[in-house]
Design a protein around this motif. Sequence first.
Motif, PDB file in Angstrom:
ATOM      1  N   GLU A 137      27.559  13.960  92.214  1.00 39.58           N
ATOM      2  CA  GLU A 137      28.950  14.041  92.657  1.00 39.58           C
ATOM      3  C   GLU A 137      29.902  13.239  91.776  1.00 39.58           C
ATOM      4  O   GLU A 137      30.969  13.739  91.407  1.00 39.58           O
ATOM      5  CB  GLU A 137      29.044  13.590  94.115  1.00 39.58           C
ATOM      6  N   VAL A 138      29.520  11.984  91.460  1.00 39.45           N
ATOM      7  CA  VAL A 138      30.439  11.171  90.655  1.00 39.45           C
ATOM      8  C   VAL A 138      30.409  11.603  89.191  1.00 39.45           C
ATOM      9  O   VAL A 138      31.442  11.949  88.606  1.00 39.45           O
ATOM     10  CB  VAL A 138      30.111   9.669  90.767  1.00 39.45           C
ATOM     11  N   PHE A 139      29.239  11.598  88.572  1.00 43.83           N
ATOM     12  CA  PHE A 139      29.166  11.815  87.129  1.00 43.83           C
ATOM     13  C   PHE A 139      29.272  13.287  86.736  1.00 43.83           C
ATOM     14  O   PHE A 139      29.979  13.630  85.790  1.00 43.83           O
ATOM     15  CB  PHE A 139      27.870  11.208  86.583  1.00 43.83           C
ATOM     16  N   ASP A 140      28.589  14.161  87.459  1.00 48.73           N
ATOM     17  CA  ASP A 140      28.583  15.571  87.073  1.00 48.73           C
ATOM     18  C   ASP A 140      29.797  16.341  87.574  1.00 48.73           C
ATOM     19  O   ASP A 140      30.150  17.368  86.994  1.00 48.73           O
ATOM     20  CB  ASP A 140      27.311  16.257  87.575  1.00 48.73           C
ATOM     21  N   TRP A 141      30.429  15.859  88.644  1.00 49.88           N
ATOM     22  CA  TRP A 141      31.565  16.606  89.170  1.00 49.88           C
ATOM     23  C   TRP A 141      32.878  15.849  89.041  1.00 49.88           C
ATOM     24  O   TRP A 141      33.806  16.327  88.391  1.00 49.88           O
ATOM     25  CB  TRP A 141      31.325  17.001  90.638  1.00 49.88           C
ATOM     26  N   TYR A 142      32.972  14.659  89.636  1.00 48.36           N
ATOM     27  CA  TYR A 142      34.282  13.998  89.623  1.00 48.36           C
ATOM     28  C   TYR A 142      34.727  13.631  88.214  1.00 48.36           C
ATOM     29  O   TYR A 142      35.871  13.887  87.830  1.00 48.36           O
ATOM     30  CB  TYR A 142      34.276  12.758  90.516  1.00 48.36           C
ATOM     31  N   VAL A 143      33.811  13.034  87.444  1.00 52.39           N
ATOM     32  CA  VAL A 143      34.198  12.671  86.073  1.00 52.39           C
ATOM     33  C   VAL A 143      34.595  13.911  85.277  1.00 52.39           C
ATOM     34  O   VAL A 143      35.592  13.907  84.548  1.00 52.39           O
ATOM     35  CB  VAL A 143      33.046  11.909  85.381  1.00 52.39           C
ATOM     36  N   GLU A 144      33.824  15.001  85.426  1.00 50.70           N
ATOM     37  CA  GLU A 144      34.144  16.225  84.685  1.00 50.70           C
ATOM     38  C   GLU A 144      35.463  16.835  85.147  1.00 50.70           C
ATOM     39  O   GLU A 144      36.288  17.272  84.334  1.00 50.70           O
ATOM     40  CB  GLU A 144      33.005  17.238  84.857  1.00 50.70           C
ATOM     41  N   LEU A 145      35.692  16.871  86.456  1.00 53.16           N
ATOM     42  CA  LEU A 145      36.942  17.438  86.971  1.00 53.16           C
ATOM     43  C   LEU A 145      38.147  16.595  86.575  1.00 53.16           C
ATOM     44  O   LEU A 145      39.258  17.119  86.428  1.00 53.16           O
ATOM     45  CB  LEU A 145      36.866  17.549  88.501  1.00 53.16           C
ATOM     46  N   SER A 146      37.921  15.277  86.405  1.00 56.31           N
ATOM     47  CA  SER A 146      39.036  14.388  86.068  1.00 56.31           C
ATOM     48  C   SER A 146      39.464  14.524  84.610  1.00 56.31           C
ATOM     49  O   SER A 146      40.565  14.097  84.247  1.00 56.31           O
ATOM     50  CB  SER A 146      38.652  12.930  86.351  1.00 56.31           C
ATOM     51  N   LYS A 147      38.595  15.094  83.767  1.00 62.48           N
ATOM     52  CA  LYS A 147      38.956  15.201  82.345  1.00 62.48           C
ATOM     53  C   LYS A 147      40.258  15.967  82.157  1.00 62.48           C
ATOM     54  O   LYS A 147      41.112  15.593  81.353  1.00 62.48           O
ATOM     55  CB  LYS A 147      37.823  15.883  81.570  1.00 62.48           C
TER      56      LYS A 147
END
Length: 874
Positions: free
Chosen positions: A650-660
């Motif tokens: 959730e944090v690394f694979d989704w939130y970080v990617e979506l925040s880019k």
Amino acid sequence: MTENAQQQPPAPDSELPTQYAPADVEGPLYERWVERGYFEADAKSDKPPYTIVIPPPNVTGSLHLGHAFEHTLIDALTRRKRMQGYETLWQPGMDHAGIATQNVVERELGKEGKSRHDLGREAFVERVWQWKGESGGQISGQMRRLGDGVAWSRERFTMDEGLSQAVQTIFKRLYDDELIYRAERIINWCPRCLTAISDIEVEYQDDDGELVSLKYGDGDDSVVVATTRAETMLGDTAVAVHPEDERYKHLVGKLIRLPLTDRSIPVVADEHVDPEFGTGAVKVTPAHDPNDFEIGQRHDLPSITVMDEHAVITVHGPFQGMDRLEARSAIVAALRAEGRIVAEKRPYVHSVGHCSRCKTTIEPRLSMQWWVKVGPLAKAAGDAVREGKVKIHPQEMEKRYFDWVDNLHDWCISRQLWWGHRIPVWYGPNGEVVCVGPDDEAPTGEGWHQDTDVLDTWFSSGLWPFSTLGWPEQTESLAKFYPNSVLVTGYDILFFWVARMMMFGLYAMDGTPPFHTIALHGMVRDQFGKKMSKSFGNAVNPLDWMDKYGSDALRFTLARGANPGVDVPIGEDWVQGSRNFANKIWNATRFALMNGATVEGELPDASRMSATDRWILSRLNSVVAEVDAYYEDFQFAKLSDALFHFAWDEVFDWYVELSKTTFQAGGEPAEVSKRVLGEVLDVTLKLLHPVVPFVTETLWTTLTGGESLVIADWPQDSGFRDQAAEREIESLQSVITEVRRFRADQGLQPGQRVPARLTLDGTALAPHEAAIRQLLRLQPEGENFTATATLPVAGAEVALDLSGTIDVAAERKRLAKDLAAAEKEKAQATAKLGNEAFLAKAPENVVDKIRTRLSKAEEDIARITAQLEKLPPA
């Protein structure tokens, strides 16, 4: 503002190397923690106490996987409680391990051509202390490698002066209360170590032996008995049969001749005898078998010792001086010559006890020893659990506990060793017996001498929860930290160590049990569930794995397998996977820092956040609550798994990617997301810290500028939840996941760009078009756009133009070939499962494999058919 985060940390690329190197971080970091006194416990503190003792490892020992596993769990508990504001004491120390340590030093003397008797008792004990100072306790350094947050200034040793005083005090009290006595009973005897040994020091294994059936008496007055230890027949003083056994009623009370001797022995009736087993008659050797001893007591039979302490035969001329095994063969031969052998079975596999230290076959032996009368002590230990004063976790282990404490036999506490706590009893020239307490003067004068035996190691380790705190003195530490909050230990020593601590704690501390909760864990096994052993070739040195993958990786692997009361399988591949997780944490945090993640300032109001920000904060608070609940229930595997999937997925694979996308666009949304990302990392690293302390400490101090995670505040669930945002991001994840799966099915490279038209109007996905296009490598549709595949997902529609990216005809041909193969596999499996003759003969595991093949074929057919339907016409 996040605690300890008043200043912006230095630029992350100057703080964090591009790769995480555990070997460069762990040692210096641990020493810094110790130097700053983070693990020490203050008895004067007004914080609530949280106390755990280390199950004291042997001074001769080194860190094995069992230690690493148990220490990881204890360290996780104490680190979390420390962060929650408790005055936390994890009490370290070592056990003097009487028999093991004496054996080590005796082996060293053997290399010099000497024995302990050459030195004498006083000089030998001095030599053991010298060995301890030079070579003992290497496990302490290895515990530092693992990251154990113990209060090193409080480290204790069971032969310390203070602990020795505790031992002498409780011995004297028990003696005065007539709960310690001296008597001749059957004990486990090691002919090599020349001492009685406890039940836990006996290892049972299946050995090849012989079962010999012997005829005692003659004619109608004869009876057949069977034995695996023919040499003990020289000490038989009766034959026992069941009182209701009609076959032998005419013999009960009669004397029959004992072969090879000039003695006759009685036939007695005893309900202990199982009439259905063997011939229904058993030989009775009270001096060499615990059950026979009880029969002897009931029938007032004499006890004849036929072996000395070296297991050498001491009676009956022809066999006198023979070793027990040599005598066994000679006696069987002599009985055969007399026609007394009715049957012989070789090999006869049976369970045989061996000394755990030297592997010698133990010998049940009648011996004068010191005993604890455990009846009243064991009752108190059982009642403490029944009345809820002490909880056993998992609860289903209570039955095993009660089965043990409710059926305890008196405990043999004397050992024929020189290293250990010497029994504080003096004997006078006229038969006087004086027990000496720590404040008493030992009697002196001609003819007075102290008992030569020492106490069982478990006697002193049974005092561990309170002797380490200064008892019998009423110290501040004892008042603050007793009773312990929880005992974390393996179910395999529930009976031996835990029961003794319960008995002694309740007795010495006026009915206060030594701990509130007993949290039991299983044993570490290899990845196939097999017990680890050097003889099996599957034993692992945890230090090797720590050298290779880092201590965090080993700790996380062990914690992730720790279900309460259940054995833990572990393999190197799993440790490698945990190393990859540590690297993922490192790389993702480093990327976030380089992109402006921060803990500076207050967390923005939810009204300023995007749905992505609100989603991750909602999920974060749910995970905080989930992890807290798992900790309270000692569910280490579940809490580790929850953190793994939250952090990675959730944090690394989704939130970080979506925040880019947000970061690239800039402006206020980017600043808000940078602060949210900082918050999420701050809390996630705190949640992970008790299990993986090294990598999280390094990253958190860089992120926040804080002093140390060891003393940081444990996260609390703020109560923030946003179900709408969670549903929105779940829809977004569905779209991205489905399109990625379709791209992979069509053979597209991950970075290959594809023209696409997104129909998102009227859905919650409309604000996410930029993120969807970036994550899926989707180009704008362009003038010549042709929708060759359309994917309806989550109420939206994604139309793709694959005309310029794949050879549709070739792809159809490939998929058609795969479909034909899957249909053939289905047909074959269906035919076999429809064949009644085959099902009647085939083993269940073979049938299960065919069912699995059928299920897989059906899944492949559905998948390939769906892919073909989505392809444009050729």
